[in-house]
Motif scaffolding. Sequence first.
Motif, mmCIF file in Angstrom:
data_model
loop_
_atom_site.group_PDB
_atom_site.id
_atom_site.type_symbol
_atom_site.label_atom_id
_atom_site.label_comp_id
_atom_site.label_asym_id
_atom_site.label_seq_id
_atom_site.Cartn_x
_atom_site.Cartn_y
_atom_site.Cartn_z
ATOM 1 N N PRO A 160 0.837 -1.210 0.000
ATOM 2 C CA PRO A 160 0.000 0.000 0.000
ATOM 3 C C PRO A 160 0.869 1.257 0.000
ATOM 4 O O PRO A 160 1.862 1.346 0.736
ATOM 5 N N TRP A 167 1.802 2.762 3.301
ATOM 6 C CA TRP A 167 2.849 2.068 4.062
ATOM 7 C C TRP A 167 4.229 2.430 3.513
ATOM 8 O O TRP A 167 5.163 2.650 4.277
ATOM 9 N N ARG A 184 5.089 5.789 4.790
ATOM 10 C CA ARG A 184 5.502 5.781 6.205
ATOM 11 C C ARG A 184 6.960 5.359 6.338
ATOM 12 O O ARG A 184 7.712 5.936 7.123
ATOM 13 N N ASP A 186 0.866 -5.529 8.306
ATOM 14 C CA ASP A 186 -0.580 -5.638 8.164
ATOM 15 C C ASP A 186 -1.226 -4.487 8.921
ATOM 16 O O ASP A 186 -0.537 -3.570 9.375
ATOM 17 N N GLU A 187 -2.521 -4.548 9.067
ATOM 18 C CA GLU A 187 -3.250 -3.452 9.720
ATOM 19 C C GLU A 187 -2.865 -3.291 11.191
ATOM 20 O O GLU A 187 -3.076 -2.230 11.773
ATOM 21 N N ALA A 188 -2.306 -4.324 11.809
ATOM 22 C CA ALA A 188 -1.933 -4.267 13.229
ATOM 23 C C ALA A 188 -0.466 -3.896 13.450
ATOM 24 O O ALA A 188 0.019 -3.905 14.575
ATOM 25 N N THR A 189 0.256 -3.565 12.392
ATOM 26 C CA THR A 189 1.684 -3.263 12.499
ATOM 27 C C THR A 189 1.929 -2.120 13.473
ATOM 28 O O THR A 189 1.231 -1.103 13.444
ATOM 29 N N TRP A 219 3.964 0.760 13.994
ATOM 30 C CA TRP A 219 4.816 1.595 13.148
ATOM 31 C C TRP A 219 5.951 2.252 13.923
ATOM 32 O O TRP A 219 6.971 2.613 13.336
#
Length: 127
Positions: A8, A11, A14, A90-93, A95
Motif C-alpha cells: 500500500p 505504508w 511511512r 498488516d493493519e496491526a503493524t 509503526w
Amino acid sequence: MAERPDPPAAWVDRIDAVLDALPECTRVPAWTGTSWKVGAATVAHVFGGEDQLIRLVVRAEPDEVMALQHLGPPYFKASWGTNVVGIVLDEATDWDEVAELLTDSYCVQAPTHLADAVERPAARLHP
C-alpha cells in the motif's frame, strides 16, 4: 505463478518518511516493491509476496536478529544474509517498532561517519 501485490502506498510513504530523514538514504525501485539504500547498501526493502503478504526486510545486529527470530510472527529471519530480518506488515503493524527497525538497519548499513550522526534507538532486545 501468483501475482505479487504492491505494498500500500501509505505504508511505503511511512517507511519513506523515516528513511528520507537519514543522511544520504535514497528510495529506489526494486525488482519488486521498493528499496532504500545508503550508497550501494540496501537498508530496507518492502514488497508483496506470492502469498499476498506484504513484507519489510531490514538489516540488524546479530543479537537483534536472534531476538526477533525467536519472537516468531510477524517477525522472521530471511533465508539470505546473516543480518537480514523481516516483518510481515498488516493493519496491526506497530509503526513505532518499524521506525526503530529502519533506523537500526540504516546504522548497520551506513558508513560509520553517517551512522554516527544518527540518534539510534536505545537497545530494546525483546524478551
